[in-house]
Design a protein around this motif. Structure first.
Motif, short mmCIF file in Angstrom:
data_model
loop_
_atom_site.label_atom_id
_atom_site.label_comp_id
_atom_site.label_asym_id
_atom_site.label_seq_id
_atom_site.Cartn_x
_atom_site.Cartn_y
_atom_site.Cartn_z
N ILE A 1 2.46 1.64 -3.53
CA ILE A 1 1.43 1.98 -4.51
C ILE A 1 1.08 3.45 -4.44
CG2 ILE A 1 -1.03 1.69 -5.07
CD1 ILE A 1 -0.70 -1.28 -4.27
N GLY B 1 4.41 -3.16 -6.12
CA GLY B 1 3.62 -2.03 -5.61
C GLY B 1 3.85 -0.77 -6.41
N PHE C 1 2.02 -1.31 -9.67
CA PHE C 1 0.58 -1.18 -9.56
C PHE C 1 0.19 0.29 -9.41
CE2 PHE C 1 -3.55 -1.44 -7.35
CZ PHE C 1 -4.21 -2.26 -8.26
N GLY C 2 1.01 1.05 -8.68
CA GLY C 2 0.80 2.49 -8.62
C GLY C 2 0.92 3.13 -9.98
N THR D 1 0.83 -1.22 0.00
CA THR D 1 0.00 0.00 0.00
C THR D 1 0.86 1.26 0.00
OG1 THR D 1 -0.18 -0.10 2.43
CG2 THR D 1 -1.94 -1.12 1.16
N ASN E 1 -5.40 4.66 1.12
CA ASN E 1 -4.18 3.85 1.27
C ASN E 1 -3.38 4.21 2.51
OD1 ASN E 1 -4.37 2.05 -0.82
ND2 ASN E 1 -2.55 2.73 -1.88
#
Length: 396
Positions: free
Chosen positions: A13, A142, A145-146, A10, A177
């Protein structure tokens, strides 16, 4: 280990979404406005904080913000500043206020890179040595994905709902997040011994640079991901030149290619555990450098969507594996009580190499063409692999 990975995922991301959005959207926007490649190349300077963040990393190693925890407090502070910057950016008229937009991009890079210092340090202290292969796969995944959200979903939303509501949506997602780090209780870290300001500031740098093979290793880090930086920037105006729309670019580079990066990062994390750091750096580095030459296919005029999708997926997947191997090797060279400085110094060197390469590539591309740039970037990446295997071989 699962809660650790969720927390790190998290954090990586959310801090990567805004900068990726700017890096993805601005080159496309500027090329659509008929701006030259050398001007677009100078966008690399706007992420200069990522290359200079080692300068303030000792403060994050040494000081904490009240009772919020050491690295946890810095993470919360910088992410709130990042969210605030995005909300301000949402209300900028980008057609008439390009300077204000570039200022916000610089601030987003500053806050994101500062948060990354604390996040990397938290990861170093959180992960055991045997967990770092998978942990760095999560870090890489991460980030990617961000990038999918910032560089893919956001570009599509930008076309559908406009600038303001896209940025507001991004800010809300980043706020959500924050929840995992807010409920996380950080273990107290041993404090550095009392010393003068100058000694406490310079000591982590001196300590790192005095280690065996530190300078040769930093030179390898400088070169290793240059090809990724150059191709990642130049492919965007190239796809505009090939007639792709904003949603097309969002899908091919933001969602599909970055999804391939996540999968390949996880695969790389498992392979690194088996092969070790050095072999992984060499193998993945060679594959990534050679695969980046596939960008020559659209550079010479091929505009088939199927071909472009295939090329972008292969290049991004292999570059992600090389990136994951590099992150794992970098983490091994960190001490726990100076984790922020040790890791950030290496990341900063990597970014400085990327910034210099992208600025130079923009100027060269405008005169020598895209194909020349892609060949040169592959050559530099292969040089870094050669250094690992020969004169400057590092233990990893």
């Amino acid at each position: 280990m699962f809660p650790k990975l969720i927390l790190l995922a998290t954090l990586y991301i959310s801090q990567f979404i805004p900068t990726t959005f700017f890096i993805q959207a601005l080159p496309v926007f500027m090329r659509q406005q008929k701006m030259s490649l050398d001007v677009i190349g100078f966008l690399g300077l706007l992420i200069l904080p990522s290359g200079l963040k080692f300068l303030w990393s000792p403060f994050i190693d040494r000081y904490r913000l009240g009772k919020l925890g050491h690295y946890r407090g810095w993470i919360i502070c910088f992410q709130l500043l990042l969210i605030s910057t995005m909300l301000v950016t949402a209300f900028i008229d980008i057609q008439d206020n390009l300077n204000a937009l570039l200022t916000c991009m610089f601030l987003a890079s500053l806050f994101s890179s500062s948060q990354d210092i604390a996040t990397d340090a938290l990861a170093v202290n959180l992960l055991e040595p045997e967990e770092r292969g998978l942990g760095n796969a999560i870090q890489s995944g991460g980030n990617i994905f961000g990038a999918i959200i910032g560089g893919g979903v956001m570009l599509i939303l930008l076309d559908k709902i406009g600038w303001r509501y896209s940025l507001i949506t991004m800010s809300i997602f980043m706020l959500l997040n924050l929840v995992p780090i807010l409920i996380y209780q950080e273990k107290s870290q041993p404090q550095l011994e009392n010393s003068t300001f100058f000694r406490s500031y310079f000591q982590p740098f001196v300590s790192f640079l005095s280690r065996p093979k530190a300078l040769p290793w930093l030179f390898i880090v400088l070169l290793y991901m240059m090809g990724d930086s150059v191709t990642g920037l130049m492919i965007r105006p190239l796809l505009v030149d090939r007639g792709l729309s904003l949603p097309d670019i969002g899908w091919v580079l933001g969602i599909v290619s970055y999804s391939a990066r996540i999968v390949s990062a996880l695969i790389a994390g498992l392979v690194i555990v088996k092969l070790g750091r050095t072999k992984s750096l060499i193998i993945f580095g060679i594959i990534a450098a050679l695969s980046s030459l596939l960008y020559i296919i659209p550079a010479i005029g091929v505009s088939s969507l199927l071909v472009i999708y295939t090329v972008c997926i292969v290049v991004n997947a292999t570059q992600s594996m090389a990136y994951t191997a590099l992150l794992s090797a970098m983490m091994d060279k960190c001490e726990k009580n100076t984790a922020a400085t040790d890791y950030t110094m290496q990341v900063s060197v990597m970014f400085l190499g990327g910034i210099a390469a992208t600025v130079l590539s923009g100027m060269l591309a405008s005169t020598m063409g895209y194909s020349f740039i892609f060949i040169m970037s592959a050559a530099v990446s292969l040089l870094s692999v050669f250094l690992i295997t020969n004169k400057y071989r590092v233990s990893a």
